[in-house]
Design a protein around this motif. Structure first.
Motif, PDB file in Angstrom:
ATOM      1  N   GLY A   3       5.668   0.345   3.143  1.00 42.79           N
ATOM      2  CA  GLY A   3       5.336   0.887   4.761  1.00 42.79           C
ATOM      3  C   GLY A   3       3.291   0.020   4.194  1.00 42.79           C
ATOM      4  O   GLY A   3       2.984  -0.143   3.603  1.00 42.79           O
ATOM      5  N   LYS A   4       3.020   0.055   5.989  1.00 39.80           N
ATOM      6  CA  LYS A   4       1.592  -0.215   5.841  1.00 39.80           C
ATOM      7  C   LYS A   4       1.034   0.713   6.406  1.00 39.80           C
ATOM      8  O   LYS A   4       1.315   1.741   7.127  1.00 39.80           O
ATOM      9  N   PHE A   5      -0.060   0.528   6.101  1.00 41.50           N
ATOM     10  CA  PHE A   5      -1.265   1.899   6.055  1.00 41.50           C
ATOM     11  C   PHE A   5      -2.159   2.180   6.758  1.00 41.50           C
ATOM     12  O   PHE A   5      -3.049   1.062   6.348  1.00 41.50           O
ATOM     13  N   ILE A   6      -2.349   1.854   8.221  1.00 40.48           N
ATOM     14  CA  ILE A   6      -3.674   1.966   9.082  1.00 40.48           C
ATOM     15  C   ILE A   6      -4.704   3.640   8.961  1.00 40.48           C
ATOM     16  O   ILE A   6      -3.732   4.437   9.830  1.00 40.48           O
ATOM     17  N   THR A   7      -6.146   3.363   9.020  1.00 39.65           N
ATOM     18  CA  THR A   7      -6.069   4.423   9.682  1.00 39.65           C
ATOM     19  C   THR A   7      -7.247   3.795  10.300  1.00 39.65           C
ATOM     20  O   THR A   7      -7.033   2.946  10.242  1.00 39.65           O
ATOM     21  N   LEU A   8      -7.775   5.500  11.774  1.00 39.30           N
ATOM     22  CA  LEU A   8      -8.663   4.441  13.107  1.00 39.30           C
ATOM     23  C   LEU A   8      -9.540   5.995  12.758  1.00 39.30           C
ATOM     24  O   LEU A   8      -9.571   6.960  11.964  1.00 39.30           O
ATOM     25  N   CYS A  94      -2.854   6.348  11.021  1.00 41.78           N
ATOM     26  CA  CYS A  94      -4.042   8.140  10.465  1.00 41.78           C
ATOM     27  C   CYS A  94      -4.741   8.022  11.784  1.00 41.78           C
ATOM     28  O   CYS A  94      -5.684   6.883  11.088  1.00 41.78           O
ATOM     29  N   ASP A  95      -4.964   8.976  12.274  1.00 46.61           N
ATOM     30  CA  ASP A  95      -6.259   9.357  13.119  1.00 46.61           C
ATOM     31  C   ASP A  95      -7.869  10.045  12.077  1.00 46.61           C
ATOM     32  O   ASP A  95      -6.746  11.157  11.475  1.00 46.61           O
TER      33      ASP A  95
END
Ligand code: TMP
Length: 207
Positions: A3-8, A94-95
């Motif tokens: 999967g892809k992991f995106i953080t804000l 993920c925030d």
């Protein structure tokens, strides 16, 4: 991991929650298999650690303790939620993540990046985000836009100078990790910011 992991990431009042919700709507509409989660928190144990960290009752907490509690919450979150979801091929949004510890504890608290990275290494096991979206608005502008600041938790109660150091910390991280960090201009309304985020994710091949 498939999967892809995106953080804000961003300062208080930058609009992270609103952007997480808009992205979640976008993923739903486009049949993207994802989970939305947050730090500190995301698992029952990490949510308990969150309440200890943020409670104004724990005003005297040392910076070292604070750093290790964020890392402890992160360790549980990674092994029990983030890594399993990535292994299942899901997109993880993920925030906040490790960069919050670097901006807040390393830069603003002054513990230094080496110490904070070392404290976190045991937790993050090299599981770094594919992309980090940084909502680029200074705490003063965020404050003006919102018409006030929230002072509900121990970190929000810190003064303007602390929050400016956090912002400068993020700018330094964006310089240090240009391949991973994407600065998102967000002086417009939340829909314009959302469009900027979607274009950025498309240009990085995440969407
Ligand atoms: P939130 O209000 O965005 O959920 O985040 C909780 C607070 O914790 C926010 O003030 C930022 C702070 N924080 C850190 O100082 N270090 C960290 O590693 C994380 C994840 C959050």
């Amino acid at each position: 991991m498939k999967g892809k992991f995106i953080t804000l990431e961003g300062c208080e009042g930058a609009g992270k929650s609103a952007q997480c919700n808009l992205l979640a709507e976008y993923f739903n509409k486009n049949n993207i298999d994802y989970i939305l989660t947050r730090e500190p928190g995301g698992t029952p144990v990490a949510e308990k650690i969150r309440s200890i960290i943020l409670s104004p009752e724990n005003k005297g907490m040392s910076y070292e303790c604070e750093t290790l509690l964020y890392a402890a919450a992160r360790a549980d979150h990674l092994s029990n939620k983030i890594i399993p979801a990535l292994n299942d091929g899901k997109l993880v949004l993920c925030d906040r993540f490790l960069d919050s510890s670097l901006a807040y504890q390393a830069y603003a608290r002054g513990l230094g990046t080496e110490t904070v990275e070392k404290a976190n290494f045991f937790a993050y096991e090299n599981c770094m985000p594919d992309v980090t979206l940084f909502l680029d608005i200074s705490p003063e502008d965020a404050f003006r836009r919102k018409g006030g600041v929230d002072k509900n938790d121990r970190i929000e109660l810190e003064g303007a100078e602390f929050h400016m150091k956090v912002y400068k910390g993020y700018l330094a991280l964006a310089e240090k990790y240009p391949m991973r960090f994407i600065k998102i201009p967000c002086m417009g309304n939340k829909y314009q910011t959302h469009d900027n985020i979607v274009s950025a994710l498309k240009s990085r091949g995440i969407l």
